[in-house]
Write a protein that holds these residues in place. Structure first.
Motif, short mmCIF file in Angstrom:
data_model
loop_
_atom_site.label_atom_id
_atom_site.label_comp_id
_atom_site.label_asym_id
_atom_site.label_seq_id
_atom_site.Cartn_x
_atom_site.Cartn_y
_atom_site.Cartn_z
N UNK A 182 -24.08 4.77 1.27
CA UNK A 182 -23.05 5.75 0.93
C UNK A 182 -22.06 5.13 -0.05
N UNK A 183 -21.26 5.97 -0.69
CA UNK A 183 -20.14 5.47 -1.48
C UNK A 183 -18.99 5.14 -0.53
N UNK A 184 -17.99 4.43 -1.07
CA UNK A 184 -16.88 3.96 -0.24
C UNK A 184 -15.56 4.30 -0.92
N UNK A 185 -14.66 4.90 -0.18
CA UNK A 185 -13.35 5.25 -0.75
C UNK A 185 -12.23 4.69 0.12
N UNK A 186 -11.39 3.84 -0.49
CA UNK A 186 -10.23 3.25 0.18
C UNK A 186 -9.00 4.05 -0.24
N UNK A 187 -8.57 4.99 0.62
CA UNK A 187 -7.46 5.86 0.22
C UNK A 187 -6.12 5.12 0.25
N UNK A 188 -6.01 4.08 1.09
CA UNK A 188 -4.79 3.27 1.13
C UNK A 188 -4.54 2.62 -0.23
N UNK A 189 -5.64 2.20 -0.88
CA UNK A 189 -5.51 1.57 -2.21
C UNK A 189 -4.93 2.56 -3.21
N UNK A 190 -5.22 3.85 -3.03
CA UNK A 190 -4.68 4.86 -3.95
C UNK A 190 -3.16 4.98 -3.78
N UNK A 191 -2.69 5.03 -2.52
CA UNK A 191 -1.23 5.08 -2.30
C UNK A 191 -0.57 3.81 -2.82
N UNK A 192 -1.25 2.68 -2.64
CA UNK A 192 -0.70 1.41 -3.14
C UNK A 192 -0.61 1.42 -4.67
N UNK A 193 -1.63 1.97 -5.34
CA UNK A 193 -1.63 2.02 -6.81
C UNK A 193 -0.45 2.86 -7.31
N UNK A 194 -0.18 3.96 -6.63
CA UNK A 194 0.96 4.81 -7.02
C UNK A 194 2.26 4.04 -6.83
N UNK A 195 2.34 3.25 -5.74
CA UNK A 195 3.56 2.46 -5.51
C UNK A 195 3.76 1.41 -6.61
N UNK A 196 2.67 0.78 -7.06
CA UNK A 196 2.77 -0.20 -8.15
C UNK A 196 3.26 0.47 -9.43
N UNK A 197 2.68 1.62 -9.71
CA UNK A 197 3.04 2.36 -10.92
C UNK A 197 4.52 2.78 -10.88
N UNK A 198 4.95 3.24 -9.71
CA UNK A 198 6.36 3.65 -9.55
C UNK A 198 7.27 2.44 -9.79
N UNK A 199 6.90 1.31 -9.22
CA UNK A 199 7.71 0.10 -9.43
C UNK A 199 7.78 -0.24 -10.93
N UNK A 200 6.60 -0.22 -11.60
CA UNK A 200 6.55 -0.60 -13.02
C UNK A 200 7.38 0.34 -13.89
#
Ligand code: DC
Length: 225
Positions: free
Chosen positions: A26-44
């Motif tokens: 199956x494919x694998x999706x880490x949804x926590x990583x998506x929230x984390x990416x948004x947090x990084x972008x917001x910080x930047x």
């Protein structure tokens, strides 16, 4: 088929979700990583973690993409707005920022729409906090994975030691307890088991035992090989 794996920080979701995906193809999706990416972008971009509207705009506008390392069948790299943030999403600063960012309903709606779009197209193992309750309430297999807070902190410390990042046990335990509390008590999509989820407490189970239990559940659904 969707296999939803929810549970608190450090319960072993990522390791186990990846192993299940590999075994079943199956494919694998880490949804926590998506929230984390948004947090990084917001910080930047210096967007306040309280600014629901600006955070939502960012989550809708800046595409999140997953990437593969050579010879790997599951994605382990993540990009937002074209910039790789694979390592940054795991730093202590983002560990803290991701809770308030993910608590905004508007941010959740933007990311849930993207998660559903992916899941519509392929067989997926999806890990997160609200996968069985909100994102894929019709998932064929739902698992809620837990473990005692001390055991989760011990595992995270060992993982960090391997990655050569901060592995102070007391700090990690305090952070896990803080995040459990925040994620469980937030207003929107709090961390909780779906009514029809299989509860698995991994405190004294091996990774293989938990993985095989979930693979067996999936195979029982429609005779998957
Ligand atoms: O799984 P993780 O620790 O990488 O998740 C990071 C944060 O994102 C976590 O504190 C809660 C949030 N999250 C969420 O609210 N909903 C999800 N489906 C996944 C993660």
């Amino acid at each position: 088929m969707i296999i939803a794996i929810d549970g608190p920080a450090g319960s072993g979701k990522s390791t186990i979700a990846k192993m299940v995906a590999q075994i079943l193809g199956f494919r694998y999706l880490d949804t926590g990583a998506m929230y984390r990416a948004v947090a990084v972008r917001a910080r930047d971009l210096e967007v306040s973690y309280d600014d629901s509207e600006a955070l939502c705009e960012l989550a809708e506008r800046d595409a999140i993409e997953f990437g593969f390392n050579e010879n790997e069948s599951l994605p382990s790299r993540i990009f937002i707005a074209g910039k790789e943030v694979t390592d940054e999403i795991r730093c202590a600063q983002i560990d803290k920022a991701v809770s308030p960012v993910s608590a905004h309903q508007a941010v959740r709606e933007a990311l849930v729409a993207q998660q559903r779009e992916l899941g519509r197209r392929d067989d997926y193992v999806v890990e997160g906090r609200d996968i069985g309750t909100v994102v894929f309430p019709d998932a064929e297999v739902k698992v809620f994975l837990t473990a005692g807070a001390e055991e989760r902190a011990r595992r995270r410390a060992a993982q960090n030691r391997e990655r050569e990042i901060d592995f102070d046990y007391d700090r990690i335990l305090a952070d896990i307890i803080r995040r459990d509390d925040y994620d469980t008590n937030r207003l929107h999509s709090p961390l909780m088991a779906a009514e029809d989820a299989h509860l698995i407490d991994s405190t004294i189970m091996t990774i293989d035992h938990v993985t095989n239990t979930i693979v067996d559940l999936a195979r029982a659904v429609d005779g998957l090989e």
